[in-house]
Design an enzyme around this catalytic site. Structure first.
Site, PDB file in Angstrom:
ATOM      1  N   LYS A  73      -6.182   5.187   7.515  1.00 45.67           N
ATOM      2  CA  LYS A  73      -5.270   6.033   7.162  1.00 45.67           C
ATOM      3  C   LYS A  73      -5.398   7.560   6.999  1.00 45.67           C
ATOM      4  O   LYS A  73      -4.494   8.347   7.404  1.00 45.67           O
ATOM      5  CB  LYS A  73      -4.736   5.479   5.715  1.00 45.67           C
ATOM      6  CG  LYS A  73      -4.026   3.976   5.986  1.00 45.67           C
ATOM      7  CD  LYS A  73      -3.790   3.539   4.504  1.00 45.67           C
ATOM      8  CE  LYS A  73      -2.983   1.991   4.804  1.00 45.67           C
ATOM      9  NZ  LYS A  73      -2.754   1.396   3.623  1.00 45.67           N
TER      10      LYS A  73
ATOM     11  N   SER B  78       0.739  -1.382  -0.059  1.00 49.30           N
ATOM     12  CA  SER B  78      -0.005   0.075   0.203  1.00 49.30           C
ATOM     13  C   SER B  78       0.801   1.184  -0.069  1.00 49.30           C
ATOM     14  O   SER B  78       0.266   2.400  -0.162  1.00 49.30           O
ATOM     15  CB  SER B  78      -0.878  -0.190   1.407  1.00 49.30           C
ATOM     16  OG  SER B  78      -0.256   0.046   2.429  1.00 49.30           O
TER      17      SER B  78
END
EC number: 3.4.21.53
Lengths: 278, 796
Positions: free
Chosen positions: B695, B652
């Site tokens: 996030k 990611s």
């Protein structure tokens, strides 16, 4: 009524384990009469004689063939028997907290017993029942002692003991009165129950015996049952004993109403102890 | 310039005005389970197919309510089925070490046991009574008299014979001996010596003959005694038959259709005859006065050990759940008692296992618990394959002990086993255990999420109502239900899905109910639900707070303003217990002349996982594909997660790494007020990642602490837009223009946002740099060649 004095009791033992009951009966009687108790074991001289015969063998239960015997081996066996018996007597004396004198003699058993009976008031013996026919239930030694001994005699079947209720055969004569007196004394510990068997052939004799009983027995605490014998025979007495569940029988020796043979039959057939008064 | 996402894209709210209820009290409980059609169909098929091997494995992650679903389904099904038989163990009188199993019609085990107790009680009074009769005594006396008569007769005849031969039988210390007599007295040895030889020999001969006969009698005595004992036994047998026959016959009539019980009762009768002294010993009974009759050692043999009794059930087949599926609890065991230091056992100490209890019905076991118990899995498979329950200790099976123990008769097994476990266990068993495939042919795979359609939201509301009802919780307002649905989407990590993790939902419901109670509210509102969600996060937030504090104090270096070349804010998700949160992480890149290798320092130090390394390799390919198609990459680049001391996994951050590398190559600074997440493919296209909400919120929290400038934001792959279910404070900041969330499709779009430059400019800068590096490399190569050529000449 004349009292019977029992101050010395002699118990004759053999080496069989069942003679323990005979000793126990002796202890019961000695305690009751507060008498001195002596135990006698007679080493049978005949055994030593037999051991000297070279061809005689000892037939042992469980062994396939007979075993040779000799005098030395027989002596050792008798010594062992004596030691074991002494130990048994001592242990029973301790258990019952009573003084017992133990003596050993060697000789002809019947004769030695008869001799010893002169020094005692009551001789207690067992009757051998294992090896003989029902019709001859007592051994030769017992038979000889019955006919020869001078003292009162208690004959027990091995395994039996002194219990109550007491059954006495009352003839009214002097010895009969002594038997009655002794029976009264023995009966006191069992709710004073006493069964008196009257060997009367006719009514008048029965009436006389009843009166005699009433005259001689003055203790009101005694529960007396009177039973009349229809026939004066050993068999009849045994039937009465069975009916009244008697546990000990007292009768006079050499009584007129029983022949010697009948008396011997009575002792032979009786499963309860019999005390013969002389 | 790319525009940030608007509020509606950041959070898909549940419109409570569309609900047709005010509180959950107005909702009907949901009868079936939401979103588990596939699993329910599998359950239905697995349970109804009666062939071997159609046992079930219910798989799915924890929290989906698999146990409850299975229990509810099986229990509803069990009522309609016929109750299986009861089972008892009784003594095997011939082979006590092999107790006999008897099946009885359901609920008859107790009746049979009571019947046997009554029988023993009756025998205890009937038998002594029969032996106290005058008739018995008389017959016993007859046998005894007969024996005595036989012995006496033998001895009497011998004695008579001896006397007739002038011999006397004497008792010696050890036995018997014959002696010759004269004048009724035993002959003395001296007299014997004087007898004529012939007479002596005659005496000897006679004595030997008598001794032979005596030996014969003594030898016969044990036989006579044995015969007498046999007669007594036969008499006793007659008396016992008379006293007990009618009692046992009565029971036989009662169980006339049951051949095993008929045989058993026959054996009981024979045993009573052989052990009648047990029924006649009054003193023993007094010794055990306080002990129940059947507990006495003499009568335990007639006890009925109930293994399975269905009287407690409401009917139907049993549904058994095992908490501790160890070997003994599953298969059953033979227990022991200690007596005088020795271990003893008998058939009364056989204990049933879960297989016995569930026989004829369903057994539900947690697969992990089963597999972690030594030998339990093997034992279960053995029972299912052999279709019988054979109670054997592990010591017996593996020959660890050689002591004699019980071997109870196996009990036929008809059962449906339902294992419940996670998917990994199922796939591992399927891959490595061949028997598993044969025995567990049906897999019921539980879903974790359902589509978030309007219809499903209504159904979800009913599911919530059902959970509230079952847990006796306060009703929820429709707005509170809407918040739960939104939370369900957040748990699913997808705005278009709803989590059906009933455990997690249930926890929020309970806590919200608690806060409503604390506020003395009879109905739970949206604020209570929010409070419950916040409180749960707060409880697990300690580590996140510490890390944020480290960033805010400058211990962990994260810039949230300015611009720097080759430096970017990546975002990593951490999962600690129930709470997951994100941490910004500084990623730096350096580039210099080299041989075309991009060095992943995490990989070199073995801190990077395989997927992370794959992401970095993709960068190299992307660079070569886009910028150096016609010449080799003359680049040496390094990538590192700064201040990272643990293992890094996942791809990611690959887009962040690429952007950082492009910055380093183009020498264009990256805005530090931005953070980026997403993975990249070889063509520079963004790919979705997990934990996107966490996030964004992670970077937002850092920025908010330092003060929201309006220029701060997070870049996410466009394909993650559908997953956004952000916190309310993040959405408020975005709406106020204080924070921004950008969705990008390609690295070019990302670089434009991060550098403020056009993609063409960025790419031309990168190409120019790589071209420059290639020229340097070529010059260096030529120079090296010249040097080596000169050296060659010199040598030649």
């Amino acid at each position: 009524m004349e009292k019977v004095l029992i101050s010395r009791i002699l118990v004759a033992l053999d080496a069989s384990t069942s003679s323990r009951n005979v000793l126990q009966a002796g202890i019961t009687l000695a305690t009751h009469f507060n008498a001195e108790l002596n135990v006698l074991f007679i080493e049978d001289i005949d055994l030593l004689h037999v051991a000297e015969l070279p061809f005689v063998r000892e037939v042992i239960y469980g062994a396939p063939v007979g075993r040779s015997i000799n005098v030395m081996a027989m002596e050792r066996s008798l010594q062992t028997q004596t030691a074991q018996l002494r130990k048994l007597v001592e242990s029973i004396a301790r258990e019952n907290q009573i003084k017992i004198t133990f003596s050993v003699m060697r000789g002809n058993v019947a004769r030695m017993l008869c001799d010893a009976s002169q020094q005692t008031d009551l001789l207690v013996i067992g009757k051998n029942t294992q090896l003989l026919l029902k019709s001859r239930k007592i051994g030769s030694i017992t038979r000889l002692v019955l006919s020869t001994a001078r003292c009162n005699l208690a004959v027990l079947q091995y395994g039996s003991s002194i219990e109550r209720p007491v059954v006495v055969v009352y003839t009214g004569d002097r010895t009969g009165q002594r038997a009655l007196a002794l029976a009264i004394e023995l009966a006191r510990e069992d709710h004073n129950q006493l069964i008196i068997v009257l060997p009367a052939v006719d009514d008048s004799e029965y009436q006389q015996l009843c009166e005699s009983v009433q005259n001689n027995v003055r203790d009101p605490s005694l529960q007396i049952s009177l039973t009349r014998l229809s026939i004066n025979s050993a068999e009849q007495i045994l039937q009465v004993i069975q009916q009244v569940h008697g546990r000990i029988l007292l009768l006079e020796n050499d009584s007129a109403f029983l022949t010697d043979l009948e008396q011997q039959l009575l002792i032979t057939q009786s499963d309860i102890p019999v005390i013969l008064l002389r | 310039m790319k525009k940030p996402l608007d509020k509606s894209q950041l959070y898909t709210a549940c419109d409570s005005s569309r609900f047709d209820f005010e509180t959950t009290d107005q909702l009907k409980d949901l009868p079936e389970i939401i979103g588990q059609n596939r699993a329910m169909q599998a359950l239905h098929v697995g349970v109804n197919i009666q062939h071997d091997g159609y046992n079930l494995f219910v798989l799915g992650p924890p929290g989906l309510g698999k146990h409850a679903v299975v229990r509810e389904y099986l229990e509803s099904l069990s009522k309609s089925r016929e109750t299986p038989p009861d089972w008892v163990y009784v003594n095997n009188f011939e082979k006590p070490s092999e107790p006999i199993a008897i099946s009885l019609t359901s609920e008859h085990a107790l009746i049979f046991r009571d019947d046997m107790h009554q029988l023993v009680e009756d025998l205890c009074s009937a038998i002594p009574g029969a032996f106290e009769t005058d008739e018995y005594r008389l017959r016993l006396q007859e046998i005894d008299d007969e024996l005595k008569k036989t012995i006496e007769s033998a001895f009497g005849q011998l004695n008579e014979e001896a006397e007739a031969s002038h011999m006397r039988l004497l008792r010696t210390p050890h036995g018997f001996a014959f002696a010759p007599i004269r004048n009724n007295e035993v002959i003395k040895p001296k007299e014997f010596d004087e007898l004529p030889e012939q007479e002596k020999r005659q005496i000897e001969k006679t004595i030997h003959a008598l001794e032979e006969k005596l030996t014969g009698i003594l030898r016969m005595q044990p036989q006579w005694q044995r015969e007498a004992r046999n007669k007594v036994k036969e008499l006793n047998r007659e008396i016992v038959m008379f006293a007990s026959g009618h009692l046992i016959d009565e029971l036989k009539r009662k169980y006339q259709d049951h051949s095993v019980i008929q045989n058993y009762l026959e054996a009981v009768q024979q045993d009573v005859i052989q052990n009648l002294q047990n029924f006649r010993r009054d003193e023993d009974a007094q010794d055990h006065m306080n002990m129940p009759l059947m507990k006495m050692p003499a009568f335990r043999r007639y006890e009925v050990n109930i293994i399975v009794d269905h009287t407690q059930h409401d009917g139907g087949v049993p549904v058994v759940f095992t908490d501790l599926p160890n070997y003994a609890n599953l298969i059953g065991a033979v227990e022991h008692t200690v007596h005088m230091g020795a271990l003893q056992t008998d058939f009364t100490l056989i204990k049933a296992g879960a297989l016995h209890q569930a026989n004829g019905g369903y057994l539900v076991i947690d697969a992990l618990k089963l597999l972690t118990q030594p030998y339990a899995w093997e034992g279960l498979k053995r029972a299912l394959i052999s279709r019988e329950i054979k109670i054997q200790s592990l010591g017996q099976i593996y020959s660890l002990v050689n002591t004699v123990s019980l071997e109870p008769e196996p009990i036929p097994l008809t059962i449906k086993v339902v294992l419940i476990g996670d998917r990994m266990l199922y796939y591992l068993l399927h891959a490595y255990d061949t028997e598993f495939k044969q025995l567990f042919k049906i897999a019921a795979d539980f879903e974790e999420r359902v589509e978030r359609t309007s219809e499903n939201q209504r159904v979800y509301a009913r599911m919530i109502a059902g959970m509230l009802h079952r847990n006796n919780l306060r009703p929820f307002e429709c707005s509170a239900v809407a918040r739960i649905i939104e939370h369900g989407a957040r748990l699913a990590g997808d705005a278009e899905k709803l989590s059906i993790n009933v455990t997690a939902i249930s926890e929020v419901l309970c806590e919200a109910d608690y806060y409503a109670a604390e506020s003395s509210q009879s109905v739970v509102g949206r604020e209570h639900v929010q409070r419950a969600i916040d409180a749960k996060f707060y409880r697990g937030d300690r580590i996140r707070e510490q890390l944020h504090e480290a960033i805010n104090r400058g211990i962990l270096l994260i810039d949230t303003d300015g611009a720097k070349v080759g430096q970017i804010n990546g975002l990593a998700v951490m999962q600690l217990g129930d709470v997951s949160f994100a941490m910004p992480s500084r990623i730096t890149a350096t580039a210099r002349l080299g041989s075309g290798k991009v060095v992943d320092i995490e990989r070199e130090t073995k801190l990077g996982g395989a997927i992370h390394s794959k992401g970095v390799f993709i960068l190299s390919s992307f660079l070569a594909e886009r910028y150096a198609k016609d010449y080799p990459l003359s680049l040496s680049a390094s990538l590192v997660f700064e201040q990272s001391y643990g293992r890094i996994e996942g791809d990611s951050a690959s887009m962040a790494e690429l952007c950082s590398l492009l910055s380093a190559l183009s020498n264009l600074p990256i805005l530090q007020s931005m953070a980026i997440t997403g993975s990249v493919n070889q063509r520079g296209e963004s790919q979705a990642i997990g934990g996107v909400n966490e996030k964004i919120e992670g970077f937002f929290d850092i920025c908010r602490f330092r003060g929201l400038s309006g220029s701060q934001g997070v870049l996410i792959p466009a394909s993650n837009r559908m997953h956004l279910m952000l916190r309310a404070d993040v959405i408020e900041a975005c709406e106020a223009g204080q924070f921004a969330v950008y969705a990008y499709n390609t690295v070019d779009e990302a670089m434009e946002i991060l550098t403020g430059e056009t993609a063409e400019h960025v790419n031309s800068q990168v190409e120019a740099r790589l071209s420059h590096l290639e020229k340097i490399r070529q010059n260096l190569a030529k120079h090296d060649k010249d040097i080596s050529g000169d050296n060659g000449k010199g040598t030649d």
